[in-house]
Design a protein around this motif. Structure first.
Motif, PDB file in Angstrom:
ATOM      1  N   LYS A 221      -2.082  49.742 -12.088  1.00 11.39           N
ATOM      2  CA  LYS A 221      -2.125  49.053 -10.939  1.00 11.39           C
ATOM      3  C   LYS A 221      -3.359  49.094 -10.374  1.00 11.39           C
ATOM      4  O   LYS A 221      -4.131  48.299  -9.784  1.00 11.39           O
ATOM      5  CB  LYS A 221      -1.165  48.484 -10.103  1.00 11.39           C
ATOM      6  CG  LYS A 221      -0.062  47.548 -10.859  1.00 11.39           C
ATOM      7  CD  LYS A 221       1.123  47.356  -9.945  1.00 11.39           C
ATOM      8  CE  LYS A 221       2.125  46.555 -10.777  1.00 11.39           C
ATOM      9  NZ  LYS A 221       3.303  46.102  -9.533  1.00 11.39           N
ATOM     10  N   HIS A 222      -3.614  50.415  -9.886  1.00 12.41           N
ATOM     11  CA  HIS A 222      -4.750  50.736  -9.077  1.00 12.41           C
ATOM     12  C   HIS A 222      -6.172  50.620  -9.889  1.00 12.41           C
ATOM     13  O   HIS A 222      -6.917  50.092  -9.242  1.00 12.41           O
ATOM     14  CB  HIS A 222      -4.769  52.426  -8.678  1.00 12.41           C
ATOM     15  CG  HIS A 222      -5.921  52.870  -8.079  1.00 12.41           C
ATOM     16  ND1 HIS A 222      -6.011  52.671  -6.695  1.00 12.41           N
ATOM     17  CD2 HIS A 222      -6.510  53.665  -8.257  1.00 12.41           C
ATOM     18  CE1 HIS A 222      -7.023  53.362  -6.392  1.00 12.41           C
ATOM     19  NE2 HIS A 222      -7.226  53.916  -7.438  1.00 12.41           N
ATOM     20  N   ILE A 223      -6.239  51.004 -10.900  1.00 16.14           N
ATOM     21  CA  ILE A 223      -7.217  50.823 -11.939  1.00 16.14           C
ATOM     22  C   ILE A 223      -7.687  49.225 -11.972  1.00 16.14           C
ATOM     23  O   ILE A 223      -8.815  48.784 -11.830  1.00 16.14           O
ATOM     24  CB  ILE A 223      -7.261  51.438 -13.121  1.00 16.14           C
ATOM     25  CG1 ILE A 223      -7.090  52.856 -13.083  1.00 16.14           C
ATOM     26  CG2 ILE A 223      -8.329  51.076 -14.211  1.00 16.14           C
ATOM     27  CD1 ILE A 223      -8.033  53.681 -12.654  1.00 16.14           C
TER      28      ILE A 223
ATOM     29  N   ALA B 222       1.794  52.317 -11.437  1.00 16.27           N
ATOM     30  CA  ALA B 222       1.163  52.425 -10.274  1.00 16.27           C
ATOM     31  C   ALA B 222      -0.548  52.808 -10.495  1.00 16.27           C
ATOM     32  O   ALA B 222      -1.271  52.182  -9.982  1.00 16.27           O
ATOM     33  CB  ALA B 222       1.761  53.269  -9.488  1.00 16.27           C
ATOM     34  N   ILE B 223      -0.402  53.680 -11.669  1.00 17.88           N
ATOM     35  CA  ILE B 223      -1.993  54.316 -11.807  1.00 17.88           C
ATOM     36  C   ILE B 223      -2.770  52.869 -12.375  1.00 17.88           C
ATOM     37  O   ILE B 223      -3.974  52.728 -12.391  1.00 17.88           O
ATOM     38  CB  ILE B 223      -2.134  55.414 -12.877  1.00 17.88           C
ATOM     39  CG1 ILE B 223      -1.308  56.743 -12.062  1.00 17.88           C
ATOM     40  CG2 ILE B 223      -3.282  55.578 -13.347  1.00 17.88           C
ATOM     41  CD1 ILE B 223      -1.199  57.901 -12.763  1.00 17.88           C
TER      42      ILE B 223
ATOM     43  N   THR C  12      -6.814  47.165  -9.988  1.00 14.64           N
ATOM     44  CA  THR C  12      -7.241  46.378  -8.609  1.00 14.64           C
ATOM     45  C   THR C  12      -8.568  46.775  -8.516  1.00 14.64           C
ATOM     46  O   THR C  12      -9.484  46.035  -7.926  1.00 14.64           O
ATOM     47  CB  THR C  12      -6.484  46.907  -7.306  1.00 14.64           C
ATOM     48  OG1 THR C  12      -4.928  46.342  -7.862  1.00 14.64           O
ATOM     49  CG2 THR C  12      -6.831  46.337  -6.263  1.00 14.64           C
ATOM     50  N   ARG C  13      -9.034  47.876  -8.783  1.00  8.65           N
ATOM     51  CA  ARG C  13     -10.346  48.308  -8.660  1.00  8.65           C
ATOM     52  C   ARG C  13     -11.282  47.789  -9.620  1.00  8.65           C
ATOM     53  O   ARG C  13     -12.409  47.275  -8.755  1.00  8.65           O
ATOM     54  CB  ARG C  13     -10.603  49.889  -8.938  1.00  8.65           C
ATOM     55  CG  ARG C  13     -11.821  50.658  -8.287  1.00  8.65           C
ATOM     56  CD  ARG C  13     -11.687  52.090  -8.248  1.00  8.65           C
ATOM     57  NE  ARG C  13     -11.654  52.417  -9.855  1.00  8.65           N
ATOM     58  CZ  ARG C  13     -11.371  53.672 -10.236  1.00  8.65           C
ATOM     59  NH1 ARG C  13     -11.245  54.480  -9.434  1.00  8.65           N
ATOM     60  NH2 ARG C  13     -11.391  53.973 -11.488  1.00  8.65           N
TER      61      ARG C  13
END
Length: 131
Positions: free
Chosen positions: A41-43, A38-39, A45-46
């Motif tokens: 994916k967050h990075i 999840a971390i 996406t950003r």
């Protein structure tokens, strides 16, 4: 009453630990691969949003370039293999363990019993070079 309160606190701590950490084959706590995924994916996406923003700003330069046939990097989904996530969890666990051990050594040398932010700040440059 006090025993009941301690029991609830222990249960809360156990639940918190279970939700963030997993156990590896040898019983050592490690990070949950889903959390690390999840971390990541967050990075990703950003970073994709940053690239889109830059692309919009440089729209004139992009219009003049000739497009290449095929799937663009922007359109492909980014994902991590399950083994890559496990490896990332293990690397993160080792990194944090080493940081705590080095900071504890500094704290002991100064006669302290607690690791403080200053201890971590002192070991961080060499730790990053070692990894």
């Amino acid at each position: 009453m006090e025993k009941k309160r301690n029991g609830r606190n222990q249960e809360r701590n156990r639940i918190r630990t279970r939700s963030t950490f997993a156990m590896d084959e040898s019983g050592i706590p490690t990070f949950e691969p889903d959390l690390i995924g999840a971390i990541f994916k967050h990075i990703w996406t950003r970073k994709a949003h940053e690239r889109e923003r830059i692309e919009i700003l440089n729209n004139d330069a992009v219009d003049s370039e000739v497009g290449v046939a095929g799937t663009s990097k922007k359109d492909r989904p980014t994902f991590a293999n399950a083994n890559a996530l496990k490896l990332s969890c293990e690397l993160l666990r080792i990194f944090i363990t080493e940081a705590v051990q080095r900071a504890a050594t500094i704290a002991e040398a100064e006669g302290g019993t607690k690791i403080e932010a200053t201890h971590l700040e002192r070991i961080l440059p060499q730790l990053l070079l070692d990894f």
